[in-house]
Scaffold this active site. Structure first.
Site, PDB file in Angstrom:
ATOM      1  N   ASP A 136    -102.363 -67.660 -24.799  1.00 23.06           N
ATOM      2  CA  ASP A 136    -103.513 -66.964 -25.388  1.00 23.06           C
ATOM      3  C   ASP A 136    -103.677 -67.286 -26.880  1.00 23.06           C
ATOM      4  OD1 ASP A 136    -101.445 -65.542 -26.564  1.00 23.06           O
ATOM      5  OD2 ASP A 136    -101.989 -63.602 -25.711  1.00 23.06           O
ATOM      6  N   HIS A 138    -101.334 -67.147 -29.256  1.00 21.10           N
ATOM      7  CA  HIS A 138    -100.532 -66.384 -30.224  1.00 21.10           C
ATOM      8  C   HIS A 138     -99.449 -67.242 -30.884  1.00 21.10           C
ATOM      9  CE1 HIS A 138     -97.671 -65.016 -26.760  1.00 21.10           C
ATOM     10  NE2 HIS A 138     -97.092 -66.016 -27.417  1.00 21.10           N
TER      11      HIS A 138
HETATM   12  P1  PGA Z   1     -93.025 -70.595 -24.326  1.00 22.67           P
HETATM   13  O1  PGA Z   1     -93.637 -69.433 -25.234  1.00 22.67           O
HETATM   14  O2  PGA Z   1     -92.329 -71.511 -25.267  1.00 22.67           O
HETATM   15  O3  PGA Z   1     -92.055 -69.916 -23.417  1.00 22.67           O
HETATM   16  O4  PGA Z   1     -94.168 -71.235 -23.624  1.00 22.67           O
HETATM   17  C1  PGA Z   1     -94.300 -69.793 -26.396  1.00 22.67           C
HETATM   18  C2  PGA Z   1     -94.823 -68.558 -27.103  1.00 22.67           C
HETATM   19  O5  PGA Z   1     -95.180 -67.580 -26.432  1.00 22.67           O
HETATM   20  O6  PGA Z   1     -94.875 -68.570 -28.342  1.00 22.67           O
END
Ligand code: PGA
Length: 259
Positions: A136, A138
């Protein structure tokens, strides 16, 4: 923002590790901001290899992590402190007393967040901040709707982040994912002297597009990095696949990296 488009996540992780290793060599007392999640794991493995090969040492490096689940003990196997110990700190020669992760069990979380920011300032600020990106958009746990000037605070996870995190962690159990976290703010992150963001896979393509080519907006908090003057994105072809100027970014970053 420099976008380094790599053929796969192994190449991107090595290139990002090279940037961190160069900093550690140049300044053995540097201050690093670190991230958890599935994305930086390969890069941490590369840094551990460099330490083993005695190319670099983290003996005097200090680290501050981005975030921690509210309500999880540091010993909980899904806590970010536990993750960092297992995926990096135990594999390198860092002194554990020099590593900092927000305390998810803090009795007064507001005080904890203020003290965390003050400690970063006392250390001279973060020289290089590692980041992942949520699907999303973030960064850390700064979900859509968070001020781009936010400071370290207690934050609330969106249903989509809870789902993403349950899929990758928490043994797939949605109801075990905490709904709140302590997180560095977007404003806090943007104060790092350099930022290195990693993004892999098709699932991140929309977020990367929003971050790089969308307007700067609290709806995609990673877009705040558009106003940072030393932000690097290391991504694979899939994560870069929706960028309109992908080929241009790839050419430009390769030229900049060569010097
Ligand atoms: P992920 O999460 O590395 O597990 O894809 C990234 C994040 O939410 O910042």
């Amino acid at each position: 923002m420099e976008i380094v488009v790599c053929k796969d996540k192994a190449e991107a992780s090595r290139k990002a590790a090279d940037m961190i290793a160069a900093l550690v060599k140049r300044n053995p007392k540097c201050v690093l901001g670190l991230a958890t999640g599935s994305t930086p794991v390969l890069m941490y493995g590369e840094l551990a290899k460099d330490v083993k090969a005695k190319k670099i040492s983290f003996r005097q490096v200090k680290t501050w992590n981005l975030d921690e689940y509210y309500g999880l003990a540091p010993t909980h196997d899904q806590s970010y402190r536990y993750f960092m110990n297992e995926n990096l700190f135990k594999k390198i020669d860092i002194q554990i007393k020099n590593t900092h992760v927000l305390n998810g069990l803090a009795k007064d979380p507001v005080k904890e967040c203020k003290a965390y920011e003050a400690a970063i300032k006392r250390a001279g600020g973060i020289d290089l901040q590692v980041l992942g990106i949520g699907s999303d958009g973030h960064i850390a746990f700064n979900e859509p709707g968070t001020s781009l000037k936010s400071r370290t605070s207690v934050v609330y996870l969106t249903p989509s982040t809870i789902k993403d995190n349950a899929r990758l962690f928490f043994h797939g159990k949605l109801d075990e994912v905490p709904t709140r976290a302590l997180s560095m703010g977007v404003g806090t992150i943007c104060e790092a002297k350099r930022v290195v963001l990693l993004a892999f896979g098709k699932g991140k393509a929309d977020a990367v597009k929003g971050m790089v080519e969308g307007g700067m907006s609290q709806f995609c908090t990673a877009s705040a990095l558009q106003a940072h003057n030393d932000a690097w994105v290391f991504c694979d072809e899939d994560a870069a696949s929706k960028l309109k100027l992908k080929d241009y970014y790839a050419w430009r970053s390769a030229t900049v990296l060569k010097g």
